[in-house]
Design an enzyme around this catalytic site. Structure first.
Site, mmCIF file in Angstrom:
data_model
loop_
_atom_site.group_PDB
_atom_site.id
_atom_site.type_symbol
_atom_site.label_atom_id
_atom_site.label_comp_id
_atom_site.label_asym_id
_atom_site.label_seq_id
_atom_site.Cartn_x
_atom_site.Cartn_y
_atom_site.Cartn_z
ATOM 1 N N THR A 66 1.787 -54.584 -31.081
ATOM 2 C CA THR A 66 3.126 -54.378 -30.524
ATOM 3 C C THR A 66 3.151 -54.573 -29.011
ATOM 4 O OG1 THR A 66 3.478 -52.748 -32.265
ATOM 5 C CG2 THR A 66 5.022 -52.728 -30.423
ATOM 6 N N ALA A 77 4.255 -61.704 -7.183
ATOM 7 C CA ALA A 77 2.796 -61.578 -7.072
ATOM 8 C C ALA A 77 2.211 -62.551 -6.059
ATOM 9 C CB ALA A 77 2.149 -61.801 -8.436
ATOM 10 N N ALA A 129 -7.863 -62.352 -27.964
ATOM 11 C CA ALA A 129 -8.751 -62.007 -29.069
ATOM 12 C C ALA A 129 -8.060 -61.003 -29.974
ATOM 13 C CB ALA A 129 -10.059 -61.413 -28.533
ATOM 14 N N ARG A 173 -2.016 -64.002 -36.959
ATOM 15 C CA ARG A 173 -0.894 -63.336 -36.316
ATOM 16 C C ARG A 173 -0.874 -63.661 -34.816
ATOM 17 N NH1 ARG A 173 -0.912 -56.885 -35.744
ATOM 18 N NH2 ARG A 173 -2.681 -57.534 -34.464
ATOM 19 N N VAL A 191 0.259 -43.764 -19.616
ATOM 20 C CA VAL A 191 1.050 -42.537 -19.502
ATOM 21 C C VAL A 191 2.535 -42.886 -19.367
ATOM 22 C CG1 VAL A 191 1.450 -40.425 -18.198
ATOM 23 C CG2 VAL A 191 -0.863 -41.366 -18.349
ATOM 24 N N GLY A 246 4.662 -44.786 -20.855
ATOM 25 C CA GLY A 246 5.155 -46.147 -21.061
ATOM 26 C C GLY A 246 5.545 -46.845 -19.780
ATOM 27 N N GLU A 276 4.681 -42.283 -36.838
ATOM 28 C CA GLU A 276 3.801 -43.118 -37.635
ATOM 29 C C GLU A 276 3.550 -42.476 -38.994
ATOM 30 O OE1 GLU A 276 0.490 -44.890 -35.582
ATOM 31 O OE2 GLU A 276 1.299 -44.230 -33.664
ATOM 32 N N LYS A 316 -2.485 -37.843 -22.167
ATOM 33 C CA LYS A 316 -1.723 -38.298 -20.998
ATOM 34 C C LYS A 316 -1.745 -37.236 -19.889
ATOM 35 C CE LYS A 316 1.297 -40.985 -24.035
ATOM 36 N NZ LYS A 316 2.495 -40.859 -24.895
ATOM 37 N N GLY A 348 6.987 -48.158 -26.880
ATOM 38 C CA GLY A 348 7.674 -49.368 -27.303
ATOM 39 C C GLY A 348 7.046 -50.593 -26.680
#
Lengths: 440, 440
Positions: free
Chosen positions: B13, B33, B43, B49, B132, B134, B190, B205, B302
């Site tokens: 994800t 940048a 990898a 997928r 931590v 997201g 989950e 976290k 997410g």
């Protein structure tokens, strides 16, 4: 290594706070920066006041140019404000090869393009976290934390004076003029509040955030600026009835045709966190295409909150200036050789306040017994709620729920008293204990 | 300059989000940048997928060690998770002289000390903003934004699954088990939710934030961890009656005796912003001695929110790696040669929604006339409120206030229609127009 040498121009409210916080937290700051940070020289027209603030260990002068001319000084902090002498001094400091830290939003919003170009050419840093939203690290979030994003819009409460006034108008149903006088009396508004209440201060800050978010030059002259002086109390009331609060927002948004850059009173849905930012607090909402909506909240002004941002810039520059590239920012904020060995406390030694729920027989003397045990253990009570529990017991049940909120206590002491409570014949079920934090 | 070369280990994800955001915003990211950032090699055990996600331009392998062994790769992103193979690969990447970006809170909370020591010795960076909260740049705020402060405490809602469950329990009065099933059905929890609901994820976290805040080593084994599985619906209700909400908080606090490090359900005063963080959102409150209380809010999990943090770390490393020290972080976030020339729009071209207040004669047909003019101008109406104004008109006054909320419209169009409204004989005073922002 010798501490990095800092010269401070202007030691008023923020300058004094910067000096005080650097002094108070010098050890912790050194452990983070990898090197000491020392204000070695201060310039202020009022040399006597400056001397009172800094004591005898620091050189005090009346002429800022003496600081800039001093080859020992690595970083110059400009806290004079305004567009006049401050601009000349910042440009001279850059020309002299000094890094510059400033809280001067007006200067950068109007003359930023010239100043950044000069700094780029001379190869020095110009840092200005303190120029926007006081101690909230919003410049760093936009410039470094959200670099993955196409920023779509920013909306911020970035002037504490006007947010205080609007909060008071709403809370007390008073009109603008009355609240302004109160704000002046309490020190939330200046004697001449024009820059705040007409939205100019917010527009300066918004201009800087817009430039950073969208990669456009600073262009304060193109900002739309509308303050809160015309706002009627009845519109605050009607907005409330429709589910909105009125806030002075700075809004900048990217559209296909260009960038919106505007400060004005704005209706915000009451359920948004931003609508619930009250008093002199600041908050900025940033919407990025990847991260979605993020919000940053804190004190937007004041001596030490603003000093927090000034010093963060000093630490950034010191880390860059003093370490090899890979070790600039320590993995865990503090340099590895400077870690603390403070122990992690066992839970019995933790202090918290507590919520206790006891299922008790509804008979005389139970509450007295329970509170007596707590008192003996030295645990004081904040609130008590006694309720018929729902969904438990049939008709004629004589059990009730007794809920007690305690003040701060050591968890070990609370657990001991819970064991005693549990042993009472009138306590009919396991005691439920939850922790409570006031987060003040 | 050739783009910095990134190898990605694990393209689930967050990995897919990272690839997609880097691709979508590549131009903007390059301008920030100072150099392009390119995922050159991926990898994943599921190479098919991986191939579907990245297309043909990127090398896909089944063995992560091929990525680490590739001398072209500058930065390795570890998104495998867990303590096992991920630990070995991170240490091998460090040994091979690669900078490492990881979202793996479990790994760092347990083995961080060993990993950071290895990285320090090898002179490479290990960045973990994504570990931590997201997309919220809380690691950066603690490590760089608040360096002036003696941090006193941190309290955070740092697990979206449990916050979603607690929000639903409160909103709907349901018990834990029922809401958990709903959360699993909606994808907020989950299939095996143990790490979330037992507080382990939050404690990982919190352990990282505590280390950064207080300069202590990571020591997850000393954290107190209590989840929400035992929480009864009735305690949420009683807490509400007492003015509190129950949240799963991670709390870490400095005391004279040591550091508190604890995760547990906690009563929080309902008026605090933190208590009003609902659903799967995250928020962290940090209290520093200089800055006071600051709060950071956003999506804590997410695909793209987490990718936002991963890429921010890539940009940080790229800036350090590629530029001379003074020009590492551009003054205005974008490199000076990469500024945009997007124009600032005049207010007539701005889009907003509006609050209009009209003082009208209370007679038949006024509302129809007013709404007709708005409709003709193509401005649609969101809400109408008609009220007897207070404090205006004496007994028998026939004037009323008509308040209209519009949907989004161009300000120029709104101003034109206001001019028409103003000309109506039944409109008795200047029309008040305020802007409204939904901030969704």
């Amino acid at each position: 290594m010798k501490p990095i040498q800092v010269g401070l121009l202007g030691i008023g409210t923020v300058g004094s706070g910067t000096f005080e916080v650097l002094r108070r937290n010098q050890e912790e700051i050194r452990r983070r920066a990898g090197r000491g940070i020392e204000i070695a020289m201060v310039a202020d027209l009022d040399t006597e006041r400056a001397r009172r603030v800094v004591g005898d260990g620091v050189k005090v002068v009346g002429d800022a140019r003496e600081v800039i001319a001093n080859p020992e000084i690595d970083i110059v902090i400009e806290l004079i404000g305004g567009y006049g002498i401050a601009k000349a001094l910042v440009l001279e400091a850059i020309a002299a090869g000094k890094h510059v830290v400033t809280a001067n939003k007006a200067l950068l919003a109007v003359h930023g393009t010239e100043i950044f170009a000069a700094a780029h050419q001379r190869g020095v840093m110009v840092a200005f976290e303190a120029a926007v939203a006081g101690g909230i690290p919003i410049i760093k979030a936009l410039r470094e934390g959200l670099t993955a994003n196409r920023i779509e819009w920013i909306a911020g409460i970035i002037n504490g004076t006007t947010n205080f006034i609007l909060s008071e108008m709403r809370d007390k149903g008073l009109d603008f003029g009355t609240v302004l006088k109160e704000a002046q009396r309490l020190g939330y508004a200046e004697a001449d509040p024009t820059f705040d209440i007409e939205g100019v201060d917010a527009a300066h800050k918004l201009t800087l955030m817009s430039a950073i978010a969208f990669g456009v030059p600073v262009q304060f002259d193109k900002a739309y600026v509308e303050g809160i002086t015309q706002l009627a109390a009845q519109d605050i009331k009607y907005a409330e009835q429709l589910g909105y609060r009125i806030k002075l927002l700075g809004v900048t948004r990217r559209t296909d045709k260009g960038i919106e850059l505007r400060v004005h009173p704005t209706l915000v849905p009451a359920k948004r966190l931003l609508a619930n930012v009250e008093g002199a607090m600041n908050a900025v909402v940033v919407h990025g295409d990847a991260v979605g909506t993020t919000l940053y909240y804190g004190k937007g002004a004041g001596s030490e909150p603003t000093a927090s941002a000034v010093i963060a810039d000093l630490v950034d520059i010191t880390r860059l200036h003093s370490a090899d590239v890979q070790h600039r920012v320590p993995y865990l904020a503090f340099h590895p050789q400077s870690m603390s060995d403070l122990p992690v406390l066992p839970m019995s030694e933790v202090t918290s306040s507590y919520y206790l729920r006891l299922r008790v027989a509804d008979q005389a003397g139970v509450l007295a017994k329970v509170t007596g045990l707590l008192a003996t253990a030295g645990i004081s009570i904040d609130a008590v709620l006694q309720r018929e529990a729902e969904d438990v017991g049939g008709e004629g049940s004589t059990d009730t729920d007794l809920i007690i909120l305690t003040h701060d206590a050591r968890e070990g002491a609370v657990d001991s008293v819970i064991a005693e409570l549990q042993a009472l014949p009138t306590v009919l079920a396991p005691v439920v204990r939850l922790r409570k934090e006031e987060l003040r």
